[in-house]
Motif scaffolding. Structure first.
Motif, PDB file in Angstrom:
ATOM      1  N   MET A 110      -2.728  22.549  53.492  1.00 45.37           N
ATOM      2  CA  MET A 110      -3.752  21.269  53.533  1.00 45.37           C
ATOM      3  C   MET A 110      -5.720  21.793  53.826  1.00 45.37           C
ATOM      4  O   MET A 110      -5.050  22.473  54.847  1.00 45.37           O
ATOM      5  CB  MET A 110      -3.037  20.069  54.104  1.00 45.37           C
ATOM      6  N   ARG A 111      -6.526  21.427  52.736  1.00 46.26           N
ATOM      7  CA  ARG A 111      -7.235  20.993  54.135  1.00 46.26           C
ATOM      8  C   ARG A 111      -8.734  19.656  53.102  1.00 46.26           C
ATOM      9  O   ARG A 111      -8.166  19.082  51.712  1.00 46.26           O
ATOM     10  CB  ARG A 111      -8.114  22.341  52.805  1.00 46.26           C
ATOM     11  N   VAL A 112      -9.067  19.138  54.092  1.00 47.86           N
ATOM     12  CA  VAL A 112      -9.480  17.222  54.486  1.00 47.86           C
ATOM     13  C   VAL A 112     -10.974  18.348  53.892  1.00 47.86           C
ATOM     14  O   VAL A 112     -11.611  18.650  55.349  1.00 47.86           O
ATOM     15  CB  VAL A 112      -9.111  16.445  55.335  1.00 47.86           C
ATOM     16  N   SER A 113     -11.972  17.719  53.254  1.00 50.34           N
ATOM     17  CA  SER A 113     -13.302  18.212  53.032  1.00 50.34           C
ATOM     18  C   SER A 113     -14.271  17.076  54.187  1.00 50.34           C
ATOM     19  O   SER A 113     -14.119  16.926  53.888  1.00 50.34           O
ATOM     20  CB  SER A 113     -13.499  18.176  52.261  1.00 50.34           C
ATOM     21  N   GLY A 114     -14.665  17.971  54.918  1.00 52.56           N
ATOM     22  CA  GLY A 114     -16.024  16.913  55.704  1.00 52.56           C
ATOM     23  C   GLY A 114     -15.380  16.442  57.027  1.00 52.56           C
ATOM     24  O   GLY A 114     -15.819  16.363  58.035  1.00 52.56           O
ATOM     25  N   ILE A 115     -14.137  17.520  57.568  1.00 56.23           N
ATOM     26  CA  ILE A 115     -13.976  16.472  58.611  1.00 56.23           C
ATOM     27  C   ILE A 115     -12.911  17.581  59.468  1.00 56.23           C
ATOM     28  O   ILE A 115     -12.217  17.900  60.352  1.00 56.23           O
ATOM     29  CB  ILE A 115     -12.574  15.231  58.867  1.00 56.23           C
ATOM     30  N   GLN A 116     -13.130  19.043  59.471  1.00 51.75           N
ATOM     31  CA  GLN A 116     -12.601  19.983  60.289  1.00 51.75           C
ATOM     32  C   GLN A 116     -13.280  19.979  61.353  1.00 51.75           C
ATOM     33  O   GLN A 116     -14.175  19.742  61.596  1.00 51.75           O
ATOM     34  CB  GLN A 116     -12.723  21.447  59.516  1.00 51.75           C
ATOM     35  N   GLU A 117     -12.125  19.803  62.109  1.00 43.70           N
ATOM     36  CA  GLU A 117     -12.337  20.122  63.820  1.00 43.70           C
ATOM     37  C   GLU A 117     -13.465  18.475  63.968  1.00 43.70           C
ATOM     38  O   GLU A 117     -14.470  19.145  65.392  1.00 43.70           O
ATOM     39  CB  GLU A 117     -13.403  21.448  64.510  1.00 43.70           C
ATOM     40  N   GLN A 118     -12.878  17.474  63.418  1.00 40.30           N
ATOM     41  CA  GLN A 118     -13.925  16.187  64.016  1.00 40.30           C
ATOM     42  C   GLN A 118     -12.709  15.508  64.718  1.00 40.30           C
ATOM     43  O   GLN A 118     -13.861  14.963  65.082  1.00 40.30           O
ATOM     44  CB  GLN A 118     -14.422  16.078  62.584  1.00 40.30           C
ATOM     45  N   ALA A 119     -12.187  15.667  64.617  1.00 40.20           N
ATOM     46  CA  ALA A 119     -10.497  13.750  65.356  1.00 40.20           C
ATOM     47  C   ALA A 119     -10.951  14.722  66.730  1.00 40.20           C
ATOM     48  O   ALA A 119     -10.407  15.050  66.967  1.00 40.20           O
ATOM     49  CB  ALA A 119      -9.714  14.399  64.782  1.00 40.20           C
ATOM     50  N   ASP A 120     -11.376  13.165  67.539  1.00 40.80           N
ATOM     51  CA  ASP A 120     -11.314  13.660  68.938  1.00 40.80           C
ATOM     52  C   ASP A 120      -9.312  13.716  69.078  1.00 40.80           C
ATOM     53  O   ASP A 120      -8.799  13.890  70.242  1.00 40.80           O
ATOM     54  CB  ASP A 120     -11.803  12.828  69.733  1.00 40.80           C
ATOM     55  N   LEU A 121      -8.567  12.677  68.520  1.00 46.34           N
ATOM     56  CA  LEU A 121      -7.234  12.833  68.437  1.00 46.34           C
ATOM     57  C   LEU A 121      -6.031  12.477  67.319  1.00 46.34           C
ATOM     58  O   LEU A 121      -7.101  12.070  66.231  1.00 46.34           O
ATOM     59  CB  LEU A 121      -6.596  11.303  68.910  1.00 46.34           C
ATOM     60  N   VAL A 122      -5.605  13.936  67.119  1.00 44.13           N
ATOM     61  CA  VAL A 122      -4.775  13.337  65.758  1.00 44.13           C
ATOM     62  C   VAL A 122      -3.165  13.344  66.331  1.00 44.13           C
ATOM     63  O   VAL A 122      -1.965  13.695  67.475  1.00 44.13           O
ATOM     64  CB  VAL A 122      -4.311  15.221  65.127  1.00 44.13           C
ATOM     65  N   LEU A 123      -3.024  12.275  65.482  1.00 44.96           N
ATOM     66  CA  LEU A 123      -2.363  11.843  66.161  1.00 44.96           C
ATOM     67  C   LEU A 123      -0.970  12.064  64.781  1.00 44.96           C
ATOM     68  O   LEU A 123      -1.246  11.048  63.494  1.00 44.96           O
ATOM     69  CB  LEU A 123      -2.344  10.051  65.836  1.00 44.96           C
ATOM     70  N   THR A 124       0.124  12.535  64.592  1.00 42.08           N
ATOM     71  CA  THR A 124       0.573  12.969  63.692  1.00 42.08           C
ATOM     72  C   THR A 124       2.660  12.708  64.017  1.00 42.08           C
ATOM     73  O   THR A 124       2.543  12.492  65.044  1.00 42.08           O
ATOM     74  CB  THR A 124       1.003  13.672  63.247  1.00 42.08           C
ATOM     75  N   SER A 125       3.457  13.454  62.848  1.00 38.68           N
ATOM     76  CA  SER A 125       5.415  13.172  63.494  1.00 38.68           C
ATOM     77  C   SER A 125       5.791  14.291  62.671  1.00 38.68           C
ATOM     78  O   SER A 125       4.691  14.508  61.453  1.00 38.68           O
ATOM     79  CB  SER A 125       5.608  12.238  62.753  1.00 38.68           C
TER      80      SER A 125
END
Length: 137
Positions: free
Chosen positions: A1-16
């Protein structure tokens, strides 16, 4: 998966994460963890909600340990392991949201991504210091 423009931008990744039928805990965790590490900024956090899983013969599968192992291998540092209650709130009442075959909680794993200049050992020491400060304060 590649999300354009937000690589290494999130302060918090919340996932399951959960397993599909017949898969082992290690089956695709490496790829999944690479997605998390690609999204979280250096110094940011990843929180993973893990639900219980039983094998076809009824044995409980230790998914949290497999997630921790894959996350550490990808450069994330474990910060905390918590239990989250699965319940519904109705007015002032807390109602269990489980059936006979379900577990009434989830495991929540929290990781910290190293700063670009920090090693994993430095992050682990600073994380332990933060936890001690929270306990003392």
């Amino acid at each position: 998966m590649r999300v354009s423009g937000i690589q290494e931008q999130a302060d918090l990744v919340l996932t399951s994460t959960r397993l599909s039928a017949g898969l082992s805990p290690d089956s695709d965790l490496d790829g999944t963890v690479r997605v998390w590490t690609g999204l979280v900024r250096p110094g940011g956090h990843v929180a993973v909600v893990v639900r219980a899983h039983r094998s076809q013969d009824g044995e409980l599968v230790d998914i949290p340990t497999a997630v921790i192992r894959a996350a550490v291998a990808a450069g994330l540092v474990p910060v905390d392991r918590c239990v989250a209650l699965v319940a519904r709130i109705r007015g002032t009442r807390v109602l269990r949201h489980t059936s006979r075959d379900q577990v009434a909680h989830r495991t929540v794993l929290v990781f910290k991504a190293a700063e670009r200049h920090e090693s994993q050992a430095e992050v682990a020491v600073s994380t332990q210091s933060e936890q001690l400060t929270r306990v003392v304060a």
